[in-house]
Design a protein around this motif. Structure first.
Motif, PDB file in Angstrom:
ATOM      1  N   TYR A  49       0.861  -1.187   0.000  1.00  0.00           N
ATOM      2  CA  TYR A  49       0.000   0.000   0.000  1.00  0.00           C
ATOM      3  C   TYR A  49       0.892   1.229   0.000  1.00  0.00           C
ATOM      4  N   TYR A  50       0.829   1.990  -1.087  1.00  0.00           N
ATOM      5  CA  TYR A  50       1.738   3.114  -1.273  1.00  0.00           C
ATOM      6  C   TYR A  50       1.072   4.456  -0.951  1.00  0.00           C
ATOM      7  N   ALA A  51       1.913   5.442  -0.690  1.00  0.00           N
ATOM      8  CA  ALA A  51       1.435   6.751  -0.240  1.00  0.00           C
ATOM      9  C   ALA A  51       0.623   7.482  -1.299  1.00  0.00           C
ATOM     10  N   ASP A  52       0.763   7.092  -2.566  1.00  0.00           N
ATOM     11  CA  ASP A  52      -0.029   7.743  -3.616  1.00  0.00           C
ATOM     12  C   ASP A  52      -1.441   7.171  -3.713  1.00  0.00           C
ATOM     13  N   GLY A  53      -1.779   6.241  -2.805  1.00  0.00           N
ATOM     14  CA  GLY A  53      -3.125   5.694  -2.756  1.00  0.00           C
ATOM     15  C   GLY A  53      -3.322   4.395  -3.500  1.00  0.00           C
ATOM     16  N   GLU A  68       7.057   5.492  -1.941  1.00  0.00           N
ATOM     17  CA  GLU A  68       6.849   5.617  -0.496  1.00  0.00           C
ATOM     18  C   GLU A  68       5.794   4.612  -0.052  1.00  0.00           C
ATOM     19  N   LEU A  69       6.196   3.733   0.840  1.00  0.00           N
ATOM     20  CA  LEU A  69       5.316   2.665   1.307  1.00  0.00           C
ATOM     21  C   LEU A  69       4.601   3.088   2.587  1.00  0.00           C
ATOM     22  N   VAL A  70       3.297   2.867   2.614  1.00  0.00           N
ATOM     23  CA  VAL A  70       2.510   3.129   3.820  1.00  0.00           C
ATOM     24  C   VAL A  70       2.438   1.879   4.686  1.00  0.00           C
ATOM     25  N   THR A  93      -7.881   4.268  11.847  1.00  0.00           N
ATOM     26  CA  THR A  93      -7.716   5.687  11.547  1.00  0.00           C
ATOM     27  C   THR A  93      -6.365   5.891  10.860  1.00  0.00           C
ATOM     28  N   GLY A  94      -6.094   7.109  10.430  1.00  0.00           N
ATOM     29  CA  GLY A  94      -4.776   7.438   9.904  1.00  0.00           C
ATOM     30  C   GLY A  94      -4.551   6.988   8.478  1.00  0.00           C
ATOM     31  N   PRO A  95      -3.293   6.969   8.034  1.00  0.00           N
ATOM     32  CA  PRO A  95      -2.960   6.721   6.628  1.00  0.00           C
ATOM     33  C   PRO A  95      -3.276   5.321   6.128  1.00  0.00           C
ATOM     34  N   THR A  96      -3.461   4.361   7.029  1.00  0.00           N
ATOM     35  CA  THR A  96      -3.788   3.007   6.578  1.00  0.00           C
ATOM     36  C   THR A  96      -5.295   2.762   6.528  1.00  0.00           C
TER      37      THR A  96
END
Length: 239
Positions: A49-53, A68-70, A93-96
């Motif tokens: 799962y990458y930061a660009d969605g 960038e890896l989430v 919650t949060g980026p994940t």
């Protein structure tokens, strides 16, 4: 007994316990959560799962070092998952959190798997606007709630072999933005051994098959997951 054991998968047939499962599933064999190390039939793929969605599903455990890896994690290919909590985009919650997943890609190396269950994989990913690489999959059995409540307008099943499908329960339910389902001219569901009530529950009249069949609330069964013709109305379009 198994509350929050969302990733536990039995080694025989991919059984996953629910919150109501009791001691009777503490066994080897079908319907059990135990695994014989000398007869472990599970196989695994990875979700990065990458930061660009974007979420990338692949046989490769190593994520792309240039991105960038989430979060990252493995998923059992035969796992009969019964809810959320097993993917990298299942954070509370949060980026994940799953709301940040905007695209998903099944990599070419997913073709190495001959048996896949995709239950709940993108369930309630309400901003998932594109899915690619479905044609890289083979041997898919169960797709319970796989794309329920996603945001894409078009989903492309060209190259996907539907002949092994067994369960389409609520697969595309709640996809209210869905307008087009693409598939090959050879697309045909199995004539037996398949179920799937409410496959298209709570979609919208914007979903129209290639021959003009528009979604209706009394036409939500998996049987409409077929090529739209004058004699067999369905929601699939062949280009």
């Amino acid at each position: 007994m198994f509350n929050s054991c969302n990733r536990l998968v039995g080694g025989t047939d991919g059984f996953v316990p629910s919150t109501t499962s009791g001691a009777s599933v503490c066994k080897l064999g079908a319907g059990g959560v135990l695994t014989d190390p000398n007869d472990d039939r599970r196989t695994w793929f990875w979700a990065h799962y990458y930061a660009d969605g974007e979420g990338v599903l692949t046989a490769t455990s190593t994520p792309d070092a240039t991105r960038e890896l989430v979060a990252s994690g493995r998923i059992c290919a035969i796992g009969k998952y019964v809810g959320l909590g097993f993917t990298p985009w299942d954070g509370v919650t949060g980026p994940t959190h799953r709301q940040h997943l905007t695209s998903a890609t099944f990599a070419a190396d997913m073709a190495t798997f001959s048996y896949l269950n995709l239950n709940y994989l993108f369930y309630s990913c309400t901003n998932l606007a594109s899915v690619g690489g479905l044609g890289n999959l083979s041997g898919v059995r169960s797709m319970r709630y796989t794309f329920s409540s996603c945001a894409f307008a078009t989903i492309d099943f060209r190259g996907f072999d539907p002949s092994t499908l067994t369960d389409l329960f609520y697969t595309l339910s709640g996809c209210s933005r869905l307008t087009t389902i693409l598939a090959d001219a050879s697309w045909a569901l199995p004539t037996s051994g398949i179920t799937g009530s409410q496959c298209f529950y709570s979609c919208s009249a914007s979903l129209v098959g290639g021959n003009g069949t528009a979604w209706a609330s009394n036409k939500t069964a998996y049987t409409y997951f077929r090529i739209d013709t004058a004699s067999t109305p369905g929601y699939i379009t062949v280009l």
